[in-house]
Design a protein around this motif. Structure first.
Motif, mmCIF file in Angstrom:
data_model
loop_
_atom_site.group_PDB
_atom_site.id
_atom_site.type_symbol
_atom_site.label_atom_id
_atom_site.label_comp_id
_atom_site.label_asym_id
_atom_site.label_seq_id
_atom_site.Cartn_x
_atom_site.Cartn_y
_atom_site.Cartn_z
ATOM 1 N N LEU A 23 0.844 -1.013 -0.145
ATOM 2 C CA LEU A 23 -0.123 -0.281 -0.044
ATOM 3 C C LEU A 23 0.435 1.449 0.041
ATOM 4 C CD1 LEU A 23 -2.778 -0.971 2.367
ATOM 5 C CD2 LEU A 23 -3.160 -0.296 0.210
ATOM 6 N N LYS A 66 1.500 2.180 -2.818
ATOM 7 C CA LYS A 66 -0.017 3.296 -4.266
ATOM 8 C C LYS A 66 -0.069 4.366 -3.516
ATOM 9 C CE LYS A 66 -1.714 -0.875 -5.939
ATOM 10 N NZ LYS A 66 -3.661 -1.509 -6.265
ATOM 11 N N ILE A 126 -0.457 4.437 0.318
ATOM 12 C CA ILE A 126 -1.762 4.457 1.183
ATOM 13 C C ILE A 126 -0.868 4.441 2.287
ATOM 14 C CG2 ILE A 126 -3.654 3.402 2.248
ATOM 15 C CD1 ILE A 126 -4.735 2.959 -0.712
ATOM 16 N N THR A 127 -0.621 5.459 3.069
ATOM 17 C CA THR A 127 0.097 5.164 4.295
ATOM 18 C C THR A 127 -0.303 4.807 5.855
ATOM 19 O OG1 THR A 127 0.045 7.477 4.729
ATOM 20 C CG2 THR A 127 1.977 5.701 3.614
ATOM 21 N N SER A 144 -8.778 2.409 5.793
ATOM 22 C CA SER A 144 -8.046 3.741 5.462
ATOM 23 C C SER A 144 -8.816 4.589 4.731
ATOM 24 C CB SER A 144 -6.652 3.201 3.898
ATOM 25 O OG SER A 144 -6.195 4.044 3.523
ATOM 26 N N ASN A 145 -9.122 5.737 5.435
ATOM 27 C CA ASN A 145 -9.693 6.574 5.307
ATOM 28 C C ASN A 145 -10.469 6.151 5.465
ATOM 29 O OD1 ASN A 145 -10.094 9.221 4.568
ATOM 30 N ND2 ASN A 145 -9.708 9.263 1.961
#
Lengths: 185, 241
Positions: free
Chosen positions: B175, B178, B180-181, B206-207
């Motif tokens: 991720l 991509k 996304i942390t 995520s979010n």
């Protein structure tokens, strides 16, 4: 009579080695037509060999066809499949149409299926796409905000009235009736 | 009934005595059948099962026709000469050479592997692919391998073949690539906690978007299964170029 008493091996429709996913491979490897040159019971087979066999072989180049004349014996089709199965069909007094029909059946099969009972006309490796039910599926979202211990949820979901309760109610009703009758007097 | 039988026997005896050459045939149980069959069975068992014969040793066998049908069946056009060459095993070729040089050694001649071992089969498959490459082109051979070998993966679970040791870490690196942390594991459901059948459900978010969800007997395992699910969801729409 139940299926147990039929001496058939139960099974499902299956395709060998994902046949047809990449490309389709006809599973009939070779066929041997055995017949007699002068016996009447092989007449249909002889007629088929004269008129229909070349056509059949042209249409199915993946099937090796052998002819095996033998004296005074019944006409026979012996089919061999790619999985090593072989099937033997007695063609005594068959007409040429019947011989062709059997050959077409053998061509479209993937194994010797005689003696098997097909349990269902379809088969799937994944009977459920949705997956099995768990206690978490279709859970009421209201439960996310509930704080435990909770008085309402701690009770049984369905509380039936016991016979004792009913008796008590009857007794109370009677008491009230008695009281009312006294008042009326 | 018995009286009847007695009289019958007497009658027959008198017939035999009167005409000495006449053989009286009687319909009764043939007592020789069972012992004969038993003896035959005993001899059969003593010899043991018949050795399995290769199909090529049968009378109805045409090698040329078989080779032709092989190509047609697979829907490919092979160079006949090359295909024949590919189907000959090295041991067999050596044997033939040996046979040509010294024709005295008889027992060695029939040596040929039967039934065929898995190794020989796999070698032969590789040889057939090579023949296809030579008789057509590389592209055709690639399609052949794709159709026959890669199609075997159809319907299989990815994690039967691939067993990632730390799926959660793998997911985080994946991720990160991509962009996304932040991954937030949340305990979605739990039941039968503090029992032997404890059951947890963890979702990775995520979010506020669900990446994957998984079950397990403790929270750590549930997190890992959720990571496995998330990896699968990422590659769900993956199409190889």
């Amino acid at each position: 009579m139940s299926n147990k008493h039929l001496f058939l091996i139960p099974g499902f429709i299956r395709t060998p080695l994902q046949n047809g996913v990449g490309r389709y491979v006809g599973q009939l490897q070779r066929v041997v037509l055995k017949f007699c040159k002068n016996n009447g019971s092989s007449r249909g087979m002889r007629e088929f060999i004269e008129s229909g066999l070349v056509n059949f072989a042209n249409e199915n180049p993946g099937v090796v066809v052998y002819l095996k004349p033998r004296r005074h014996r019944t006409a026979v089709i012996k089919a061999e499949y790619l999985n090593g199965d072989s099937q033997w069909i007695n063609c005594r007094n068959f007409t040429q149409e019947e011989v062709l029909k059997w050959l077409i059946l053998l061509k479209s099969q993937s194994k010797n299926a005689t003696g098997t009972r097909i349990k269902k006309l379809w088969h799937t490796d994944h009977p459920s796409i949705q997956g099995p039910w768990t206690p978490y599926t279709f859970r009421d979202p209201e439960l996310n905000l509930v704080e435990f211990p909770n008085d309402i949820l701690s009770k049984p979901a369905i509380m039936e009235r016991s016979s004792q309760d009913e008796l008590i109610e009857l007794f109370n009703n009677k008491k009230i009736e008695e009281l009312e009758s006294k008042r009326a007097e | 009934m018995s009286l009847c039988r007695q009289s019958f026997l007497l009658l027959r005896r008198s017939v035999v005595q009167n005409v000495c050459f006449r053989v009286t045939e009687t319909r009764n149980i043939k007592r020789w059948v069972s012992p004969t069959l038993k003896e035959l069975k005993r001899r059969r068992d003593k010899i043991g099962p018949e050795p399995e014969k290769p199909r090529s040793s049968f009378l109805e066998w045409n090698y040329e026709a078989e080779i032709y049908a092989f190509g047609k069946r697979l829907g490919e056009e092979f160079d006949k000469k090359l295909l024949k060459q590919a189907l000959i095993q090295r041991e067999y070729a050596n044997m033939q050479e040996f046979k040509a040089k010294e024709q005295v050694i008889v027992p060695l001649i029939n040596f040929q592997e039967f039934p065929v071992s898995k190794e020989t089969l796999s070698n032969t498959f590789k040889a057939v692919v090579a023949v296809l490459k030579r008789s057509k082109d590389l592209n055709r051979a690639q399609i052949f391998v794709k159709d026959f070998v890669l199609s075997q993966m159809n319907g299989k679970d990815v994690y039967e073949l691939w067993d990632p040791q730390n799926p959660y870490e793998y997911l985080t690196t994946l991720l990160n690539e991509k962009g996304i942390t932040e991954i937030e594991p949340r305990l979605c459901n739990q039941s039968a906690v503090n029992t032997i059948l404890a059951n947890f459900q963890v979702g990775l978010y995520s979010n506020r978007k669900l990446l994957g969800i998984g079950w397990g007997e403790n929270i750590k395992i549930a997190k890992e299964t959720a990571a496995l699910d998330a990896i699968q969801r990422i590659y769900k729409d993956y199409v190889p170029k």
